[in-house]
Design an enzyme around this catalytic site. Structure first.
Site, PDB file in Angstrom:
ATOM      1  N   HIS A  64      -2.722  13.894   8.375  1.00  0.00           N
ATOM      2  CA  HIS A  64      -1.269  13.872   8.350  1.00  0.00           C
ATOM      3  C   HIS A  64      -0.825  14.605   7.091  1.00  0.00           C
ATOM      4  CE1 HIS A  64      -0.813  10.280  11.317  1.00  0.00           C
ATOM      5  NE2 HIS A  64      -0.743  11.454  11.927  1.00  0.00           N
ATOM      6  N   ASP A  66       1.321  14.572   4.740  1.00  0.00           N
ATOM      7  CA  ASP A  66       1.606  14.000   3.421  1.00  0.00           C
ATOM      8  C   ASP A  66       0.341  13.667   2.643  1.00  0.00           C
ATOM      9  OD1 ASP A  66       1.399  12.089   5.548  1.00  0.00           O
ATOM     10  OD2 ASP A  66       2.109  10.511   4.231  1.00  0.00           O
ATOM     11  N   HIS A 142      -5.936   4.109  12.081  1.00  0.00           N
ATOM     12  CA  HIS A 142      -4.651   4.796  12.035  1.00  0.00           C
ATOM     13  C   HIS A 142      -4.452   5.539  13.360  1.00  0.00           C
ATOM     14  CE1 HIS A 142      -1.102   6.150  10.119  1.00  0.00           C
ATOM     15  NE2 HIS A 142      -1.495   7.391   9.854  1.00  0.00           N
ATOM     16  N   ASP A 212      -3.810   5.244   4.989  1.00  0.00           N
ATOM     17  CA  ASP A 212      -2.997   4.751   6.104  1.00  0.00           C
ATOM     18  C   ASP A 212      -3.829   3.961   7.114  1.00  0.00           C
ATOM     19  OD1 ASP A 212      -1.562   6.561   4.666  1.00  0.00           O
ATOM     20  OD2 ASP A 212      -0.608   7.511   6.397  1.00  0.00           O
TER      21      ASP A 212
END
Length: 303
Positions: A64, A66, A142, A212
């Site tokens: 992801h 970020d 996740h 995450d």
């Protein structure tokens, strides 16, 4: 031995309220390890005096944006600044494709060797080891494959007591045996206990980075009793349904995980952009685990 972590970014998804996307710099005995590399990481490194030239190993938890969108810029800057040392990158297999296509499309041939280590997402594995530490993956849950990282310091050898060595006239050829725990026997056959000649070293330290993930039980045994646990806490518990929908953890759940696993200290981060201030998240985690702190940019946590 120095063992500390500098927070470079703690926001989820987007930079907001002076919070940058996720990134951390771990310093273990003056060897630096970068953990995740969100957008703007190199600016944060300049701001908080983390020198890119000292980083030889980068760990990316998942794909992801970020958590990795700052990586290409960082690698390119290292190239432009004349780096020659190899760089080791640990991350999901598809990260190699992302790096390669960026370099190919910009007609860039790095001055240094890039050594890529693809990570599995099905079982824990040892991915790195040197004289100081062992690094293992932590399998998380996740929306896409995601791993955390456990940094465990190796047990140190005993330290020598210089005053006692001189008193008992111990030769240098005996030093290694003493460090390994053996007693000393002098020329007259007299035994001197090892404890008289050595000093017990500090206990090995450990840092667990849980990126995450949906809160769960599967990874908890691996993080039991660590000195410092970083665990994402994207939402407060009133948004539990949203956390479960997006495969994230609430601050309350992060506190519960720290309590269950007996860690010494908890850091929470990866804060949702909906929170302008973070006091509520901290209070929620501390309601079940008092030794909790916020992963705020620029803060250095000594382990």
């Amino acid at each position: 031995m120095r063992f500390d972590v500098t927070i470079l970014g703690s926001s989820s998804a987007t930079p907001i309220y002076n919070r940058n996307p996720t990134s951390q710099a771990l310093n273990i005995n003056e060897r630096f390890y970068l953990i995740d590399c969100g957008e703007g990481t190199q600016q944060q490194m300049l701001r908080f005096d983390v020198k890119p030239g000292k980083i030889d190993h980068i760990f990316i938890s998942h794909l992801h944006g970020d958590h990795y969108l700052g990586l290409i810029g960082l690698l390119s800057s290292m190239h432009l600044n004349g780096r020659k040392k190899p760089m080791h990158i640990f991350g999901p297999p598809d990260l190699k494709k992302i790096i390669d296509i960026n370099l190919e499309c910009s007609w860039t041939k790095l001055n240094y060797e890039l050594i890529f280590h693809p990570l599995k997402n099905t079982e824990t594995e040892v991915i790195f080891e040197n004289k100081d530490i062992i690094v293992q993956t932590i399998i998380l849950n996740h929306r896409i494959p995601c791993t955390g990282f456990l940094f465990s310091q190796k047990k140190n050898l005993l330290k020598l007591n210089a005053t006692q060595l001189e008193h008992y006239q111990v030769g240098r050829n005996q030093f290694l045996k003493l460090k390994q725990g053996e007693d000393f026997v002098n020329e007259n056959g007299e035994r001197v206990p090892n404890s008289v000649l050595t000093i017990k070293p500090e206990d090995p330290k450990s840092y667990a980075y849980c990126s995450d993930t949906l809160a769960g039980e599967a990874y908890l045994p691996q993080i039991e009793d660590v000195d410092l646990l970083y665990h994402e806490a994207t939402f407060m518990h009133d948004l539990l349904a949203r956390a479960q929908e997006t495969y994230h953890t609430t601050a309350l759940q992060a506190g519960e995980i720290a309590f269950k696993t007996g860690v010494k200290k908890l850091l929470i981060g990866h804060f949702s952009a909906r929170y302008k201030t973070l006091d509520g998240l901290l209070e929620e985690a501390r309601s079940v685990f008092k030794e909790t702190d916020l992963a705020i940019e620029g803060k250095v946590f000594t382990i």
